[in-house]
Design a protein around this motif. Structure first.
Motif, PDB file in Angstrom:
ATOM      1  N   TRP A  74       0.639  -1.605   0.173  1.00  0.00           N
ATOM      2  CA  TRP A  74      -0.192  -0.105  -0.006  1.00  0.00           C
ATOM      3  C   TRP A  74       0.952   1.095  -0.103  1.00  0.00           C
ATOM      4  N   SER A 125      -6.463  -4.084  -2.556  1.00  0.00           N
ATOM      5  CA  SER A 125      -5.692  -4.126  -3.604  1.00  0.00           C
ATOM      6  C   SER A 125      -5.923  -3.066  -5.224  1.00  0.00           C
ATOM      7  N   PHE A 179      -0.012  -4.799  -8.136  1.00  0.00           N
ATOM      8  CA  PHE A 179       1.347  -6.436  -6.352  1.00  0.00           C
ATOM      9  C   PHE A 179       2.501  -6.095  -6.660  1.00  0.00           C
TER      10      PHE A 179
END
Length: 477
Positions: A160, A243, A273
């Motif tokens: 994040w 995400s 990712f």
């Protein structure tokens, strides 16, 4: 800031138990670091700390008073730093760790993610430093150029923060601060890969001091990040993980023809990712585990409890024993999945057959997966040449794609008795999924699972491509 270096062999941390990682974190090195000397090295002048705090509070980087007078002779910190902490991570240690960080670094430089989001710091906090620098404040200018970030949390929290910092490049607001880690999650594979250990250490008070000191001087390394776009028939309701976010532009690569029928309207989602993307049984187990933990949070008091619950849940999901009444056509991903890849320095898509025995497919970026395991394995040069593979690195622009068959196969892979089923190395991946008898598919990115509804009539498409710039990590050891 020194130019980022490519991680060397020593950075590829092999699988290690949480106990060993914890014992290593107890090293006496942390006890020999002088607390006041560390504070002098990390703490920014008070007027800058207050300006950053107010900019974030009022959501305005231009709220800085142009007539504000700096300290007459502000002490320029040698290694200015901010820390993001997920106080809900680390079991019962989260709140205590926050207090400890306040003792080692100024309170205004520690951000609880429950109160301040990383994107708010990027937009308003760093924006405040840039505003002060534009007004001729040399101390603020130097801090903006040298600032580093430490994240106390799990892999999802680290991702994040990395994603939020990555926006600086898109906005042409370099330099991008590098990131160090205090591991508070369950797997902590991102932390392991860069030498920060795999668990919260037993002697954590001295270890936190040591971690901050290492983060102030550690070498900066590069890390690939991967952009995911998902196009699904409109009308399917999806509970998105953190995400993934809805996006407007979801143009798929037109160099590859669509085999399935496209719907008239689609819903599009995107995300990034850093460790892995997976589809199949492993994601289904993770999805069930997360829901169980949310429903009964008293069961999960820390990484060890989480791993025990996870193991028990795995055994209950049929990965080890598929019920005899199950339709055999529903057991393997081959029945619903088509996969194409682009190899490095290639422009054309290549179809890759999905092995009939595979029940989970993982696209891996790091050398660590599932709490420090290396399912891709340390492959011999002869095997690499035979398969057309190259040695894997975290910044090589390639994903390692492997398959897991059933629970027994996955278990032997996880204890590294055997390697996973190697499928391909890819610079880009296109997945096409058609439901048929399958109502849902389970997916996960960096430990965040979700249930993807499937249409019987239309395909769901996914494209994975490398973000055109590297994320920056600080090497722990």
């Amino acid at each position: 800031m020194d130019s980022p270096k490519t991680p060397e062999n020593g950075m590829r941390v092999a699988a290690r138990s949480s106990v060993i990682d914890s014992l290593r974190g107890c090293g006496l090195t942390g006890m020999r670091i002088d607390k006041e000397e560390l504070r002098r090295k990390l703490i920014m002048p008070k007027y800058i700390r207050i300006a950053i705090r107010n900019s974030i509070r009022y959501e305005d980087p231009n709220s800085v008073d142009e007539n504000q007078s700096a300290d007459e002779n502000p002490e320029h910190p040698e290694a200015p730093m901010v820390v993001f902490i997920n106080s809900r991570s680390g079991g019962r240690h989260g709140p205590d760790l926050k207090v400890r960080l306040h003792q080692l670094i100024a309170e205004e430089q520690v951000f609880d993610l429950q109160d301040v989001k990383p994107q708010e710091f990027v937009l308003y906090g760093l924006g405040c430093l840039e505003k002060l620098a534009s007004l001729g404040d040399q101390c603020a200018k130097e801090i903006r150029e040298k600032i580093r970030v430490v994240v106390a949390g799990g892999d999802g929290t680290v991702g994040w923060v990395l994603g939020s910092l990555g926006e600086l490049r898109r906005l042409h607001r370099e330099p991008v601060p590098p990131v160090g880690v205090i591991p508070l999650g369950t797997g902590n594979d991102l932390a392991r890969s860069f030498g920060w250990g795999g668990s919260f250490p037993f002697a954590w008070k001295s270890a936190v001091k040591r971690s901050l000191d290492r983060a102030s001087t550690g070498q900066v390394c590069r890390l690939d990040s991967w952009d995911v776009k998902i196009s699904t028939p409109m009308g399917e309701e999806i509970k998105l993980p953190h995400s993934l976010k809805p996006i407007e532009d979801c143009a798929l690569d037109e160099d590859l023809e669509f085999e399935g029928q496209l719907p008239e309207k689609s819903s599009c989602f995107g995300g990034v990712f850093y460790n892995y993307f997976s589809i199949g049984m492993d994601a289904q187990v993770a999805y069930g585990f997360h829901h169980l933990r949310d429903e009964k949070p008293y069961l999960a008091h820390g990484p060890i409890a989480n791993k025990l619950i996870y193991s028990g849940y795995t055994c209950s999901q049929g990965w080890f024993f598929t019920p005899c009444t199950s339709d055999p056509s529903l057991r393997g991903l081959k029945n619903i999945l088509r996969m194409h890849i682009k190899k490095v320095n290639r422009t054309e898509w290549e179809k890759v057959p999905v092995p009939s025995s595979v029940r989970a497919i993982v696209a891996l970026n790091l050398h660590n997966y599932a709490s420090g395991r290396n399912p891709w394995g340390n492959l011999k040069p002869e095997y690499l040449e035979k398969r057309g593979f190259v040695e894997a690195h975290v910044d090589d622009g390639l994903l390692e794609i492997f398959g897991l068959k059933q629970g027994w196969h996955a278990s032997f892979v996880m204890v590294e008795l055997i390697s996973a089923k190697h499928i391909a190395q890819a610079a880009a991946i296109r997945l096409e999924i058609r439901g048929g008898e399958w109502k849902n598919a389970y997916m996960q990115m960096d430990g965040e699972p979700w249930k993807q509804p499937l249409s019987k009539d239309y395909s769901t498409f996914m494209e994975i491509k490398r973000v055109p710039f590297h994320s920056l990590m600080i090497q722990g050891e």
